[in-house]
Design a protein around this motif. Structure first.
Motif, PDB file in Angstrom:
ATOM      1  N   ALA A 199       0.853  -0.978  -0.254  1.00  0.00           N
ATOM      2  CA  ALA A 199       0.293   0.104  -0.164  1.00  0.00           C
ATOM      3  C   ALA A 199       0.896   1.168  -0.126  1.00  0.00           C
ATOM      4  CB  ALA A 199      -0.767  -0.688   1.659  1.00  0.00           C
ATOM      5  N   LEU A 200       0.686   2.329  -0.580  1.00  0.00           N
ATOM      6  CA  LEU A 200       0.738   3.521  -0.490  1.00  0.00           C
ATOM      7  C   LEU A 200       0.510   4.284   0.198  1.00  0.00           C
ATOM      8  CD1 LEU A 200       1.387   4.878  -4.447  1.00  0.00           C
ATOM      9  CD2 LEU A 200       3.323   3.964  -2.952  1.00  0.00           C
ATOM     10  N   ILE A 201       1.760   4.666   1.210  1.00  0.00           N
ATOM     11  CA  ILE A 201       0.777   6.142   2.105  1.00  0.00           C
ATOM     12  C   ILE A 201       0.797   7.343   1.933  1.00  0.00           C
ATOM     13  CG2 ILE A 201       0.541   7.066   4.240  1.00  0.00           C
ATOM     14  CD1 ILE A 201       2.968   4.454   5.040  1.00  0.00           C
ATOM     15  N   LEU A 202      -0.414   7.449   1.701  1.00  0.00           N
ATOM     16  CA  LEU A 202      -0.489   9.373   1.096  1.00  0.00           C
ATOM     17  C   LEU A 202      -1.273  10.388   2.423  1.00  0.00           C
ATOM     18  CD1 LEU A 202      -2.178   8.400  -2.633  1.00  0.00           C
ATOM     19  CD2 LEU A 202      -0.116   8.262  -1.945  1.00  0.00           C
ATOM     20  N   TRP A 203      -0.693  11.136   1.904  1.00  0.00           N
ATOM     21  CA  TRP A 203      -0.596  12.237   2.731  1.00  0.00           C
ATOM     22  C   TRP A 203      -1.146  13.827   2.261  1.00  0.00           C
ATOM     23  CZ3 TRP A 203      -1.067  13.001   8.581  1.00  0.00           C
ATOM     24  CH2 TRP A 203      -0.233  11.241   8.807  1.00  0.00           C
ATOM     25  N   LEU A 204      -1.983  14.815   2.851  1.00  0.00           N
ATOM     26  CA  LEU A 204      -2.665  15.707   2.779  1.00  0.00           C
ATOM     27  C   LEU A 204      -2.374  16.686   4.389  1.00  0.00           C
ATOM     28  CD1 LEU A 204      -3.798  17.858   0.752  1.00  0.00           C
ATOM     29  CD2 LEU A 204      -6.223  17.167   1.459  1.00  0.00           C
ATOM     30  N   SER A 205      -1.905  17.878   4.203  1.00  0.00           N
ATOM     31  CA  SER A 205      -1.897  18.599   5.170  1.00  0.00           C
ATOM     32  C   SER A 205      -2.204  19.978   4.775  1.00  0.00           C
ATOM     33  CB  SER A 205      -0.543  18.661   5.334  1.00  0.00           C
ATOM     34  OG  SER A 205       1.039  19.287   4.417  1.00  0.00           O
ATOM     35  N   GLY A 206      -2.384  20.851   6.062  1.00  0.00           N
ATOM     36  CA  GLY A 206      -2.635  22.071   5.769  1.00  0.00           C
ATOM     37  C   GLY A 206      -3.907  22.674   5.878  1.00  0.00           C
ATOM     38  N   MET A 207      -5.234  21.351   6.188  1.00  0.00           N
ATOM     39  CA  MET A 207      -6.633  21.484   5.708  1.00  0.00           C
ATOM     40  C   MET A 207      -6.752  22.828   7.275  1.00  0.00           C
ATOM     41  SD  MET A 207      -7.486  18.030   5.510  1.00  0.00           S
ATOM     42  CE  MET A 207      -8.891  17.888   6.033  1.00  0.00           C
ATOM     43  N   GLN A 208      -5.777  23.279   7.582  1.00  0.00           N
ATOM     44  CA  GLN A 208      -6.748  24.502   8.176  1.00  0.00           C
ATOM     45  C   GLN A 208      -5.695  25.734   8.035  1.00  0.00           C
ATOM     46  OE1 GLN A 208      -9.408  24.978   9.620  1.00  0.00           O
ATOM     47  NE2 GLN A 208      -9.315  22.093  10.119  1.00  0.00           N
ATOM     48  N   GLN A 209      -5.108  25.515   7.322  1.00  0.00           N
ATOM     49  CA  GLN A 209      -4.559  26.658   6.273  1.00  0.00           C
ATOM     50  C   GLN A 209      -5.708  27.383   5.248  1.00  0.00           C
ATOM     51  OE1 GLN A 209      -1.280  27.348   7.404  1.00  0.00           O
ATOM     52  NE2 GLN A 209      -1.435  26.116   9.044  1.00  0.00           N
TER      53      GLN A 209
END
Length: 178
Positions: free
Chosen positions: A145-155
């Protein structure tokens, strides 16, 4: 033309048979009825569905995430194969991320099969970046499995991004009802 009459709503206990059916179609029984019931009962879980009153398949797509500290861990994203390539995956992912944003979560993460190119492409379109790999993650075939991230959601700029995604979804699904 409105052929599906799509409506987003939280999944309820009355929808569980449709949820289990879609799970079986998409994942071959990844989760049981009892597991989905636990998801519904948890205050840390959002389980959303795209429903149609005009299709023989009432539940067209579903998505789920767990709220863990400041993170939305996307656990399920499924679109009935009869409705692939119609923007429903984009719509359910958007609404999962919007719900996570509304909860004040900072990041989103998920695992996806390395062979699932359409899903990887969808997640990358929504800003997810590769963070690593989990070897032999999937029990059915030992696939990584690839681990994917999305950050900055409260920016501050994320709210603008959400608005752009919403426009994209509405343009694609001109018959969508919220």
């Amino acid at each position: 033309m409105n052929t599906l009459n799509i409506k987003l709503k939280p999944v309820t206990a009355e929808d569980l048979d449709a949820v289990v059916t879609l799970d079986r179609i998409c994942f071959g029984r990844l989760w049981s009825l009892e597991t989905y019931q636990r998801e519904l009962d948890s205050p840390y879980c959002d389980l959303l569905g795209l429903f149609s009153t005009l299709s023989s398949e009432k539940l067209l797509a579903m998505g789920c995430f767990w709220s863990i500290l400041e993170e939305a861990h996307v656990t399920i994203l499924a679109v009935n194969p009869q409705y692939h390539h119609q923007g429903l995956g984009q719509a359910i992912l958007y609404f999962l991320l919007k719900s996570a944003y509304d909860r004040g979560l900072e990041r989103a993460t998920l695992e996806v099969r390395v062979s699932n190119s359409p899903a990887i492409s969808l997640y990358q379109k929504f800003g997810f970046k590769r963070a690593g790999k989990r070897p032999n993650y999937y029990q059915d075939n030992g696939e990584d499995a690839l681990i994917l991230w999305l950050s900055g959601m409260q920016q501050p700029q994320f709210q603008t991004t959400l608005a752009q995604w919403y426009t994209m979804i509405c343009d694609r699904l001109s018959f969508f009802q919220e």
